[in-house]
Design a protein around this motif. Sequence first.
Motif, PDB file in Angstrom:
ATOM      1  N   TRP A 271      42.034 -10.218  29.663  1.00  0.00           N
ATOM      2  CA  TRP A 271      42.616 -11.682  29.615  1.00  0.00           C
ATOM      3  C   TRP A 271      42.883 -12.006  31.288  1.00  0.00           C
ATOM      4  CZ3 TRP A 271      42.508 -15.263  26.090  1.00  0.00           C
ATOM      5  CH2 TRP A 271      42.371 -14.774  24.592  1.00  0.00           C
ATOM      6  N   MET A 272      42.832 -13.284  31.413  1.00  0.00           N
ATOM      7  CA  MET A 272      43.173 -13.825  32.469  1.00  0.00           C
ATOM      8  C   MET A 272      44.094 -15.128  32.290  1.00  0.00           C
ATOM      9  SD  MET A 272      40.050 -13.401  34.958  1.00  0.00           S
ATOM     10  CE  MET A 272      39.560 -11.745  35.514  1.00  0.00           C
ATOM     11  N   VAL A 273      45.267 -15.402  32.861  1.00  0.00           N
ATOM     12  CA  VAL A 273      46.188 -16.730  32.370  1.00  0.00           C
ATOM     13  C   VAL A 273      45.803 -17.296  33.710  1.00  0.00           C
ATOM     14  CG1 VAL A 273      48.325 -17.465  32.232  1.00  0.00           C
ATOM     15  CG2 VAL A 273      47.843 -15.234  30.966  1.00  0.00           C
ATOM     16  N   VAL A 274      45.268 -18.436  33.529  1.00  0.00           N
ATOM     17  CA  VAL A 274      44.992 -19.592  34.696  1.00  0.00           C
ATOM     18  C   VAL A 274      46.219 -20.473  34.682  1.00  0.00           C
ATOM     19  CG1 VAL A 274      43.472 -21.262  35.411  1.00  0.00           C
ATOM     20  CG2 VAL A 274      42.663 -19.647  34.167  1.00  0.00           C
ATOM     21  N   GLU A 275      46.822 -20.394  36.039  1.00  0.00           N
ATOM     22  CA  GLU A 275      48.066 -21.242  36.222  1.00  0.00           C
ATOM     23  C   GLU A 275      48.258 -22.139  37.560  1.00  0.00           C
ATOM     24  OE1 GLU A 275      51.446 -18.018  34.516  1.00  0.00           O
ATOM     25  OE2 GLU A 275      50.605 -17.680  36.479  1.00  0.00           O
ATOM     26  N   GLN A 276      49.189 -23.110  37.475  1.00  0.00           N
ATOM     27  CA  GLN A 276      49.301 -23.852  38.778  1.00  0.00           C
ATOM     28  C   GLN A 276      50.851 -24.197  38.621  1.00  0.00           C
ATOM     29  OE1 GLN A 276      47.176 -27.502  39.246  1.00  0.00           O
ATOM     30  NE2 GLN A 276      47.976 -27.863  41.331  1.00  0.00           N
ATOM     31  N   ASP A 277      51.683 -23.434  39.252  1.00  0.00           N
ATOM     32  CA  ASP A 277      53.085 -23.791  39.315  1.00  0.00           C
ATOM     33  C   ASP A 277      53.071 -25.123  39.956  1.00  0.00           C
ATOM     34  OD1 ASP A 277      53.422 -21.272  38.162  1.00  0.00           O
ATOM     35  OD2 ASP A 277      54.464 -20.527  39.993  1.00  0.00           O
ATOM     36  N   VAL A 278      53.695 -26.044  39.118  1.00  0.00           N
ATOM     37  CA  VAL A 278      54.043 -27.277  39.597  1.00  0.00           C
ATOM     38  C   VAL A 278      55.368 -27.746  39.059  1.00  0.00           C
ATOM     39  CG1 VAL A 278      51.590 -28.219  39.150  1.00  0.00           C
ATOM     40  CG2 VAL A 278      53.298 -28.479  37.274  1.00  0.00           C
ATOM     41  N   LYS A 279      55.941 -29.008  40.015  1.00  0.00           N
ATOM     42  CA  LYS A 279      57.215 -29.647  39.565  1.00  0.00           C
ATOM     43  C   LYS A 279      57.139 -30.451  38.356  1.00  0.00           C
ATOM     44  CE  LYS A 279      61.167 -32.021  41.307  1.00  0.00           C
ATOM     45  NZ  LYS A 279      61.831 -32.755  42.679  1.00  0.00           N
ATOM     46  N   PHE A 280      57.801 -30.327  37.490  1.00  0.00           N
ATOM     47  CA  PHE A 280      57.849 -31.171  36.221  1.00  0.00           C
ATOM     48  C   PHE A 280      58.009 -32.754  36.749  1.00  0.00           C
ATOM     49  CE2 PHE A 280      59.953 -33.485  32.734  1.00  0.00           C
ATOM     50  CZ  PHE A 280      58.693 -33.539  31.887  1.00  0.00           C
ATOM     51  N   GLY A 281      57.172 -33.581  36.277  1.00  0.00           N
ATOM     52  CA  GLY A 281      57.260 -34.930  36.382  1.00  0.00           C
ATOM     53  C   GLY A 281      56.665 -35.417  37.875  1.00  0.00           C
ATOM     54  N   ALA A 282      56.238 -34.482  38.724  1.00  0.00           N
ATOM     55  CA  ALA A 282      55.709 -34.867  40.076  1.00  0.00           C
ATOM     56  C   ALA A 282      54.384 -34.618  40.341  1.00  0.00           C
ATOM     57  CB  ALA A 282      56.543 -34.025  40.880  1.00  0.00           C
ATOM     58  N   THR A 283      53.564 -34.216  39.160  1.00  0.00           N
ATOM     59  CA  THR A 283      52.012 -33.916  39.288  1.00  0.00           C
ATOM     60  C   THR A 283      51.254 -35.438  39.351  1.00  0.00           C
ATOM     61  OG1 THR A 283      51.943 -34.009  36.686  1.00  0.00           O
ATOM     62  CG2 THR A 283      52.186 -31.907  37.937  1.00  0.00           C
ATOM     63  N   VAL A 284      50.421 -35.377  40.473  1.00  0.00           N
ATOM     64  CA  VAL A 284      49.589 -36.713  40.422  1.00  0.00           C
ATOM     65  C   VAL A 284      48.536 -36.472  39.733  1.00  0.00           C
ATOM     66  CG1 VAL A 284      48.014 -37.630  42.365  1.00  0.00           C
ATOM     67  CG2 VAL A 284      50.067 -36.476  42.996  1.00  0.00           C
ATOM     68  N   ILE A 285      47.898 -35.304  39.355  1.00  0.00           N
ATOM     69  CA  ILE A 285      46.867 -35.248  38.148  1.00  0.00           C
ATOM     70  C   ILE A 285      47.432 -34.678  36.975  1.00  0.00           C
ATOM     71  CG2 ILE A 285      44.720 -34.112  37.691  1.00  0.00           C
ATOM     72  CD1 ILE A 285      44.098 -33.828  40.736  1.00  0.00           C
TER      73      ILE A 285
END
Length: 311
Positions: A271-285
């Motif tokens: 298994w590989m967990v694909v992640e992008q740590d982001v700030k909630f409510g501040a994502t452009v995409i």
Amino acid sequence: MNLASRFHFASAPDSWGVLDYPGPSWNQSYEKMLDEMVEAGYTGTELGPYGFFPAHVNVLRPQLEKRDLKLLGSFVPVVLSDPASAAIAVEQIRKVGDLLAALKAPFLVLADAQSPERDRISGRIPSDGSASLSAGQWKNVAKVVAEAGRLANDFGLDLVFHPHIATYVETPEEVEHLYDVTSATNMGLCLDTGHCVYGGGDPVAEAEKYRSILRYVHIKDISDNIMSEARRKALTFDQAIEEKVFTIIGQGSIDFPKFFQVLARNGYSGWMVVEQDVKFGATVIPPAVSIAQSLNHLRGVVNQMAAAAIP
């Protein structure tokens, strides 16, 4: 086994900005999140912070089963240098252990907890060891890991360690020291590509070095430019995330074709967990879009390798 079938891709709530503690990010619909994972093509998920997904087996199991999603494990951060941490780790593992075991999740992911002291110098740890743990503290780390390993084994879980930014196990030197002091245990490595680079490491080199204990992978990509600015401005880890240091997979600096070639050559399968740590409510995409783009890129990497008959 063909190459594509060796790598299984999962998602995780942190790609939606879900934090480790209750707050606005926990007000998102977990069911919608699971739907978006499946729509993007993922076949598994991590638990995320305990309590975000339903903590009752009879509630969570049908939600996963109707989507054919595999639950992979739970992230358990503890202050490893604190003598009281063994008891805390036991308490946290027992809290999640029954749920993970009942849902046949394979992994328990242990990490040092983030601290203000290390957060202030995250990504800029002195190489002379002056900001690292003392010999006595490392002995305590070994005790905590041994106790966590025994309990994880009782629940049928594979204990793996996640080196993490803003903790005392961040740099390649600290990771090496960790596995030196815990060599008597069977703890595996959860290699996070983004945290590795942020901490001054090379994911390709680390995957090769720890090939015999690499049992789980977190896939992140990272912007060299934003990371350099974060170091120049002495940003905390959360501030760097707000600056979008982590990117959609394929839009950052990590050489994923080379990384996957090392995994394939060394026989990694899992298994590989694909992640992008982001700030909630501040994502452009929107996360639903970004996680799909990330998976498409990774599938393209694997398919190109298969076409080229690598390895």
